[in-house]
Design an enzyme around this catalytic site. Structure first.
Site, mmCIF file in Angstrom:
data_model
loop_
_atom_site.group_PDB
_atom_site.id
_atom_site.type_symbol
_atom_site.label_atom_id
_atom_site.label_comp_id
_atom_site.label_asym_id
_atom_site.label_seq_id
_atom_site.Cartn_x
_atom_site.Cartn_y
_atom_site.Cartn_z
ATOM 1 N N ASP A 85 53.570 18.308 -5.238
ATOM 2 C CA ASP A 85 52.949 18.407 -3.902
ATOM 3 C C ASP A 85 55.083 18.494 -3.928
ATOM 4 O O ASP A 85 55.458 17.591 -3.808
ATOM 5 C CB ASP A 85 52.560 17.754 -3.165
ATOM 6 C CG ASP A 85 51.132 18.461 -3.842
ATOM 7 O OD1 ASP A 85 51.150 19.652 -3.312
ATOM 8 O OD2 ASP A 85 50.147 17.779 -4.066
ATOM 9 N N ASP B 218 54.972 14.543 -9.493
ATOM 10 C CA ASP B 218 55.104 15.074 -8.167
ATOM 11 C C ASP B 218 55.632 16.756 -8.020
ATOM 12 O O ASP B 218 55.780 17.258 -6.621
ATOM 13 C CB ASP B 218 56.647 14.768 -7.891
ATOM 14 C CG ASP B 218 57.148 13.207 -8.436
ATOM 15 O OD1 ASP B 218 56.328 12.402 -8.092
ATOM 16 O OD2 ASP B 218 58.108 12.713 -8.846
#
Length: 339
Positions: free
Chosen positions: A45, A43
């Site tokens: 970003d 995850d």
């Protein structure tokens, strides 16, 4: 001859006031939750920020990117729990808090429209919360720096706490929940929903909005009424694959536009234009009465006779025995299917 007695004048019929219902000025409460990543490579970003705060710290002052990637892989394969791996990552840091924050301040990039969105939330009385598997002191410092302390103070952070020694020799997470995740985001959303429902004086059920981007947000996203997933990232891919309804977004400006439309539609419904049961304050009151958890609160705020008549009109015919008043909320009284 007996004296004639004039009977007393019959009292004028009393007009009972109708219980107050939502008007366009009484909009249903909207509560926003935004995910925030702390140390999950899948995850990478972020949601509010484009980078992961944990990655920046671990790569610069902790275990390094190579070891971090190995640890992330152990989480993905199920070899080790998220909590176990996270404790190793945070424990690898050997840097004072302020020195560690310097690298985050130089690296982090905030969503270009988030500040404008946050101002909209403040202007429209929409609570905004950050929900994270990371550490609350770090998140607070980041928000204070990028938004200013005054604006940041309006954002609640639902995350794990931490004990960080002044010399930076120890970073120890204080987990919010005793689970393998350390922070059960779904449970936090459920708790917030229950608190908000009890706090709504008009009886409406608040609309829970979740904003996320990664698969780690999924547990909390399932508990939301409205889901926003950043376009092109893992959460959107998961939603498409599993046919989960969501709104895609590129920036918080997209979220603001959609929420404005949702508020307008919700206002029309609560004004009496095709009001569904979900928005019906009296239907929600019945749900509270029938819930064992809600009984103590209801006992402290028993509705008036007029409100009872609005809820269960068939139980209030013109002829009633004197004892009915004492049992009108008993098990024998069945409310209408749709209030």
């Amino acid at each position: 001859m007996p004296t004639a007695i004039t009977p007393p004048r019959a009292p004028a019929p009393k007009t009972l006031p109708m219980p107050q219902v939502n008007t366009p000025e009484q909009k249903r409460k909207i509560i926003c939750f935004s995910g925030h990543k702390a140390n999950m490579s899948q995850d990478f970003d972020g949601t509010i920020f484009m980078q992961d705060t944990g990655h920046i710290l671990f790569d610069a002052h902790g275990c390094g990117s190579k070891r971090r990637e190995m640890l992330d892989e152990q989480i993905k394969t199920g070899e080790r729990s998220f909590r176990d791996v996270s404790e190793e990552m945070w424990g690898s840091l050997k840097v004072p808090f302020d020195d560690g924050f310097e690298v985050m301040e130089k690296t982090l990039e905030i969503d270009r429209d988030f500040q404008s969105f946050h101002n909209w939330c403040l202007a429209n009385n929409v609570p905004f919360n950050v929900i994270s598997a990371g550490l609350k002191p770090i998140l607070r410092k980041v928000l204070d720096t990028f938004l200013g302390e005054e604006a940041s103070a309006h954002i609640d952070i639902v995350a794990n706490d931490a004990e960080i020694k002044d010399d930076g020799s120890e970073w120890k997470p204080i987990w919010r929940h005793d689970t393998e995740l350390g922070h059960d985001k779904a449970l936090s959303i459920t708790e917030a929903r229950s608190e908000a429902e009890l706090a709504c004086e008009d009886g409406t059920v608040p609309l829970i909005v979740f904003i996320g981007d990664g698969v780690s947000d999924l547990a909390a996203a399932r508990e939301a009424d409205v889901l926003f997933a950043r376009r092109g990232l893992r959460l959107e891919e998961y939603c498409i694959e599993h046919e989960i309804k969501y709104y895609p977004f590129d920036s918080f400006a997209d979220i603001q536009r959609q929420l404005e439309q949702i508020r307008a539609e919700d206002t029309a419904k609560t004004a009496g234009k095709g009001l569904p049961a979900l928005f019906n304050p009296r239907a929600n009151l019945w749900r509270r009465v029938s819930s064992q958890q809600a009984v103590p609160r209801f006992a402290a705020m028993t509705p008036s006779r007029e409100e009872k008549m609005f809820l269960w009109p068939e139980a209030f015919s013109e002829l009633k025995t004197p004892g009915f008043e004492r049992s009108e909320l008993g098990a024998s009284v069945v409310p209408p299917a749709q209030a």
